[in-house]
Write an enzyme that holds these catalytic residues in place. Structure first.
Site, PDB file in Angstrom:
ATOM      1  CG  PHE A 140      -2.034  -0.951   1.171  1.00 14.08           C
ATOM      2  CD1 PHE A 140      -1.805  -2.323   1.195  1.00 14.08           C
ATOM      3  CD2 PHE A 140      -3.351  -0.497   1.068  1.00 14.08           C
ATOM      4  CE1 PHE A 140      -2.848  -3.227   1.105  1.00 14.08           C
ATOM      5  CE2 PHE A 140      -4.406  -1.395   0.987  1.00 14.08           C
ATOM      6  CZ  PHE A 140      -4.155  -2.765   0.998  1.00 14.08           C
ATOM      7  CB  ALA A 141       2.225   3.489  -2.037  1.00 22.13           C
ATOM      8  CE1 TYR A 145       3.059   7.164   5.532  1.00 20.07           C
ATOM      9  CE2 TYR A 145       4.113   5.018   5.569  1.00 20.07           C
ATOM     10  CZ  TYR A 145       3.666   6.136   6.234  1.00 20.07           C
ATOM     11  OH  TYR A 145       3.816   6.224   7.596  1.00 20.07           O
ATOM     12  CG  ASP A 230       4.523  -1.865   6.639  1.00 21.65           C
ATOM     13  OD1 ASP A 230       3.379  -2.320   6.561  1.00 21.65           O
ATOM     14  OD2 ASP A 230       4.944  -1.191   7.610  1.00 21.65           O
ATOM     15  CB  THR A 264       3.734  -3.664  22.296  1.00 20.93           C
ATOM     16  OG1 THR A 264       4.233  -4.115  21.036  1.00 20.93           O
ATOM     17  CG2 THR A 264       4.839  -2.975  23.063  1.00 20.93           C
ATOM     18  CD  GLU A 322       2.974  -4.784  15.064  1.00 22.49           C
ATOM     19  OE1 GLU A 322       3.697  -4.601  14.081  1.00 22.49           O
ATOM     20  OE2 GLU A 322       3.194  -4.267  16.183  1.00 22.49           O
TER      21      GLU A 322
HETATM   22  N1  UDP Z   1       0.473   3.498   4.821  1.00 27.21           N
HETATM   23  C1  UDP Z   1       0.284   4.333   3.728  1.00 27.21           C
HETATM   24  N2  UDP Z   1       0.009   5.648   3.941  1.00 27.21           N
HETATM   25  C2  UDP Z   1      -0.069   6.186   5.179  1.00 27.21           C
HETATM   26  C3  UDP Z   1       0.131   5.339   6.287  1.00 27.21           C
HETATM   27  C4  UDP Z   1       0.422   4.009   6.074  1.00 27.21           C
HETATM   28  O1  UDP Z   1       0.356   3.876   2.583  1.00 27.21           O
HETATM   29  O2  UDP Z   1      -0.317   7.396   5.294  1.00 27.21           O
HETATM   30  C5  UDP Z   1       0.725   2.053   4.584  1.00 27.21           C
HETATM   31  C6  UDP Z   1       2.141   1.811   4.068  1.00 27.21           C
HETATM   32  O3  UDP Z   1       2.144   0.656   3.280  1.00 27.21           O
HETATM   33  C7  UDP Z   1       2.902   1.581   5.350  1.00 27.21           C
HETATM   34  C8  UDP Z   1       1.884   0.786   6.142  1.00 27.21           C
HETATM   35  O4  UDP Z   1       0.627   1.348   5.802  1.00 27.21           O
HETATM   36  O5  UDP Z   1       4.122   0.934   5.132  1.00 27.21           O
HETATM   37  C9  UDP Z   1       2.065   0.809   7.662  1.00 27.21           C
HETATM   38  O6  UDP Z   1       2.276   2.134   8.134  1.00 27.21           O
HETATM   39  P1  UDP Z   1       3.701   2.593   8.690  1.00 27.21           P
HETATM   40  O7  UDP Z   1       4.777   2.016   7.843  1.00 27.21           O
HETATM   41  O8  UDP Z   1       3.684   4.051   8.875  1.00 27.21           O
HETATM   42  O9  UDP Z   1       3.732   1.888  10.100  1.00 27.21           O
HETATM   43  P2  UDP Z   1       5.022   1.473  10.930  1.00 27.21           P
HETATM   44  O10 UDP Z   1       5.720   0.406  10.158  1.00 27.21           O
HETATM   45  O11 UDP Z   1       5.870   2.725  11.065  1.00 27.21           O
HETATM   46  O12 UDP Z   1       4.438   1.029  12.218  1.00 27.21           O
HETATM   47  C1  GAL Z   2       7.593  -0.318  16.538  1.00 27.75           C
HETATM   48  C2  GAL Z   2       7.088  -0.340  15.118  1.00 27.75           C
HETATM   49  C3  GAL Z   2       5.577  -0.327  15.100  1.00 27.75           C
HETATM   50  C4  GAL Z   2       5.031  -1.421  15.995  1.00 27.75           C
HETATM   51  C5  GAL Z   2       5.615  -1.286  17.365  1.00 27.75           C
HETATM   52  C6  GAL Z   2       5.096  -2.378  18.286  1.00 27.75           C
HETATM   53  O1  GAL Z   2       8.983  -0.491  16.548  1.00 27.75           O
HETATM   54  O2  GAL Z   2       7.555   0.810  14.429  1.00 27.75           O
HETATM   55  O3  GAL Z   2       5.132  -0.532  13.799  1.00 27.75           O
HETATM   56  O4  GAL Z   2       5.353  -2.666  15.454  1.00 27.75           O
HETATM   57  O5  GAL Z   2       7.034  -1.357  17.309  1.00 27.75           O
HETATM   58  O6  GAL Z   2       5.472  -2.125  19.606  1.00 27.75           O
HETATM   59 MN    MN Z   3       6.239   0.452   8.068  1.00 25.76          MN
END
Ligand code: UDP
Ligand code: GAL
Ligand code: MN
Length: 374
Positions: A140-141, A145, A230, A264, A322
């Site tokens: 997803f983008a 993103y 992601d 978590t 998650e």
């Molecule tokens: N995502 C996106 N646009 C956004 C937020 C999230 O496309 O504004 C999608 C993208 O694929 C991203 C995934 O959702 O990799 C998970 O969000 P993010 O990577 O920010 O979460 P993190 O890995 O930092 O917890």
């Molecule tokens: C962070 C990560 C989040 C989530 C969280 C869980 O490091 O960026 O996406 O997985 O840990 O505690």
């Molecule tokens: Mn991510």
């Protein structure tokens, strides 16, 4: 001719109807799934050049399918034999010489945990390459993103399922922002327009229902396995067919040496993602999950249902989808686990000794800048 013989006329009429129904059933009978897909699987005349913009918008799924009322998927037979070619030379395994002495390589339910050194890439490739598999890959983008797509795709072409038929499904609200990346022969990229939700949490968690819906609409006809990734990620090393399994989860790079009480997980009993403090195997990361299309369909459907139950009572789990994924893997054990080599985080800096190869990692991003509502 049958005037005055109502019984005979009645019999003739009934047999006529039966015959007609038989003919209709023959014409419209369900065709075995493999036949349909081999007939209609889109062949890409110019593989590797232009992304294909498919016109299948995914409308707001709440309006299209209600949880629990999804279409029944036709089973696509997947070759799961481990047939091995004759005459290939490779290192002999020794029962008293474990490949890795420093890390857990099998779970308590006997699922392998994949690390460098636990598999021979030549053996793995020789088994899986002849199987003619298609691997769907969702990414997803949305919003800002889209900036991550080029690195994601270009690095995937170097390291991700090389020599396999990969179908990327790029979900975005801005199809024109999808970069044109050279794809190896046999690999395809489909752009699927999606709405942009207001909150980053919503964008992230709604992936479950959009993946569920897209599996039902098309992926079940187009692929054998599906991996959901992601986008803010980059490949650095081989991410190959050693990851294939029925149901596959990846262990989070920040928590693999933690006691379960500190994971978590969602801890409020009111949420469907609730996991008590004394339960849990590993903490899985939402950035990577996959497996057979049918298994991932079950996973996304259940998580989507649970997300919607939570929403109906005004609860959002600690780490959105998650948290629900972790609940799912606790009660539906994955058949293969990927070590943190398969899902690292650049924020962690250097790698400890047990990480012999960083294969795929989250890039460092300015969350306040890329996310909608921060
Ligand atoms: N995502 C996106 N646009 C956004 C937020 C999230 O496309 O504004 C999608 C993208 O694929 C991203 C995934 O959702 O990799 C998970 O969000 P993010 O990577 O920010 O979460 P993190 O890995 O930092 O917890
Ligand atoms: C962070 C990560 C989040 C989530 C969280 C869980 O490091 O960026 O996406 O997985 O840990 O505690
Ligand atoms: Mn991510």
């Amino acid at each position: 001719m049958f005037k005055g013989r109502p019984l005979m006329r009645c019999c003739l009429l009934i047999s006529g109807i039966v015959l007609l129904l038989g003919v209709l059933q023959f014409i419209f009978r369900p065709v075995p799934f493999g036949v349909i897909s081999s007939c209609f699987r889109p062949s890409n005349p110019h593989p590797g050049i232009e992304p294909v913009l498919t016109q299948q918008a995914v409308p707001s799924p709440i309006a299209t399918t209600t949880p629990g009322k999804s279409k029944k998927l036709t089973r696509r037979p997947v070759n799961q034999d481990l047939a091995f070619p004759q005459g290939l030379h490779y290192e002999q395994p020794h029962l008293l010489k474990p490949w890795r002495g420093d890390v857990l390589t099998v779970t308590s339910w006997l699922a392998p945990i994949v690390w460098e050194g636990t598999f021979d890439p030549v053996i793995i490739d020789s088994i899986y390459k002849p199987q003619n598999l298609t691997i769907a890959t969702t990414v997803f983008a949305v919003g800002k993103y889209t900036r991550f797509l080029r690195d994601f795709l270009e690095s995937a072409e170097k390291h991700y399922m090389v020599d396999f038929k990969v179908h990327y499904y790029v979900f975005t609200d801005q199809p024109t922002e999808v970069p044109s990346v050279n794809l190896a022969p046999g690999r395809e990229l489909h752009v699927i327009p999606v709405p942009k939700f207001n909150r980053w949490q919503e964008i992230s968690l709604r992936r479950m229902e959009i993946i569920q819906t897209t599996i039902e609409e098309r992926i079940h006809k187009e692929a054998d396995y599906i991996y959901c990734l992601d986008v803010d990620m980059k490949f650095h090393n081989r991410w190959g067919p050693e990851v294939l399994g029925s149901l596959v989860g990846a262990i989070h790079p920040w928590f693999y040496d933690f006691d379960r009480v500190h994971f978590t997980y969602e801890r409020r009993p009111s949420s469907k993602a609730y996991i008590p403090k004394d339960q849990g195997d590993f903490y899985y990361m939402g950035c990577v999950f996959g497996g057979l299309v049918e298994e991932v369909h079950k996973l996304t459907k259940k998580c989507r249902e649970h997300l919607e139950v939570d929403k109906s009572i005004g609860v959002e789990a600690a780490w959105q989808e998650e948290s629900h994924l972790n609940w799912y893997f606790l009660y539906n054990k994955p058949t293969k686990l990927l070590s943190p080599e398969y899902l690292w985080d650049d924020l962690k800096g250097g790698t400890p000794r047990e990480i012999r190869a960083v294969r795929f990692s989250s890039v460092i991003k300015n969350k306040a800048e890329v996310r909608e509502n921060v």
